[in-house]
Design an enzyme around this catalytic site. Structure first.
Site, PDB file in Angstrom:
ATOM      1  N   ARG A  23       4.202  73.615 -40.219  1.00 13.85           N
ATOM      2  CA  ARG A  23       4.338  72.155 -40.097  1.00 13.85           C
ATOM      3  C   ARG A  23       4.143  71.358 -41.386  1.00 13.85           C
ATOM      4  O   ARG A  23       4.111  70.139 -41.341  1.00 13.85           O
ATOM      5  CB  ARG A  23       3.403  71.611 -39.013  1.00 13.85           C
ATOM      6  CG  ARG A  23       3.651  72.229 -37.681  1.00 13.85           C
ATOM      7  CD  ARG A  23       3.015  71.542 -36.523  1.00 13.85           C
ATOM      8  NE  ARG A  23       1.667  71.098 -36.731  1.00 13.85           N
ATOM      9  CZ  ARG A  23       1.020  70.330 -35.884  1.00 13.85           C
ATOM     10  NH1 ARG A  23       1.594  69.937 -34.778  1.00 13.85           N
ATOM     11  NH2 ARG A  23      -0.208  69.947 -36.117  1.00 13.85           N
ATOM     12  N   ASP A  24       4.035  72.010 -42.543  1.00 19.94           N
ATOM     13  CA  ASP A  24       3.950  71.271 -43.811  1.00 19.94           C
ATOM     14  C   ASP A  24       4.570  72.096 -44.938  1.00 19.94           C
ATOM     15  O   ASP A  24       3.984  72.252 -46.003  1.00 19.94           O
ATOM     16  CB  ASP A  24       2.507  70.914 -44.140  1.00 19.94           C
ATOM     17  CG  ASP A  24       2.404  69.943 -45.316  1.00 19.94           C
ATOM     18  OD1 ASP A  24       3.407  69.253 -45.619  1.00 19.94           O
ATOM     19  OD2 ASP A  24       1.328  69.864 -45.936  1.00 19.94           O
ATOM     20  N   LEU A  25       5.757  72.607 -44.692  1.00 20.84           N
ATOM     21  CA  LEU A  25       6.436  73.386 -45.726  1.00 20.84           C
ATOM     22  C   LEU A  25       7.017  72.452 -46.780  1.00 20.84           C
ATOM     23  O   LEU A  25       7.668  71.460 -46.447  1.00 20.84           O
ATOM     24  CB  LEU A  25       7.536  74.250 -45.109  1.00 20.84           C
ATOM     25  CG  LEU A  25       7.018  75.400 -44.253  1.00 20.84           C
ATOM     26  CD1 LEU A  25       8.159  76.020 -43.477  1.00 20.84           C
ATOM     27  CD2 LEU A  25       6.322  76.432 -45.109  1.00 20.84           C
ATOM     28  N   ASN A  29       3.761  74.252 -51.511  1.00 18.51           N
ATOM     29  CA  ASN A  29       3.099  75.236 -50.660  1.00 18.51           C
ATOM     30  C   ASN A  29       3.762  76.611 -50.717  1.00 18.51           C
ATOM     31  O   ASN A  29       3.568  77.430 -49.831  1.00 18.51           O
ATOM     32  CB  ASN A  29       3.044  74.741 -49.206  1.00 18.51           C
ATOM     33  CG  ASN A  29       2.114  73.561 -49.060  1.00 18.51           C
ATOM     34  OD1 ASN A  29       1.276  73.309 -49.901  1.00 18.51           O
ATOM     35  ND2 ASN A  29       2.275  72.821 -47.992  1.00 18.51           N
TER      36      ASN A  29
END
Length: 121
Positions: A23-25, A29
């Protein structure tokens, strides 16, 4: 860029198979270098980090943990899926959509077409 995208898809599949959504690509990251985790060596040394916004995908009974509630967008808006931007609960496809945005970002040299600044000239 295509090789990076393929490796990211393979690595996100490992995460999804273990029952989690990232949910935070975003490019920040993604890490490059030798990595391994018990019994799993990541191919071509591409990894995913920062699981602060991750979510358990499966409940203990094996059913998908999904709701129709709306939420404030989580993660980095630039690389978020359309569902995340609309405040919908995210699914596996939303992580994959973010990977395609990352691939576009790498291919275009750090620029996304929808983030280019417009000038008066």
């Amino acid at each position: 860029v295509m090789n990076i995208g393929i490796e990211l898809l393979e690595n996100i599949k490992i995460l999804h198979d273990r029952g989690f959504l990232h949910r935070d690509l975003k490019p920040d990251n993604i890490i490059f270098g030798p990595m391994c985790e018990e019994n799993i060596k990541f191919k071509n040394n591409i990894g995913i980090i920062d699981f602060g916004n991750s979510k358990l995908l499966m409940k203990k009974n094996g059913l998908i943990n999904y709701t129709t509630k709306t939420y404030e967008c989580r993660g980095t808006r630039t690389f978020s899926s359309n569902n995340a931007l609309l405040g919908k609960d995210t699914k596996k496809f939303d992580d994959i959509e973010s990977i395609f945005y990352i691939m576009i970002y790498f291919f275009k040299g750090g620029i996304l077409p929808w983030r280019e600044k417009k000038t008066n000239t």
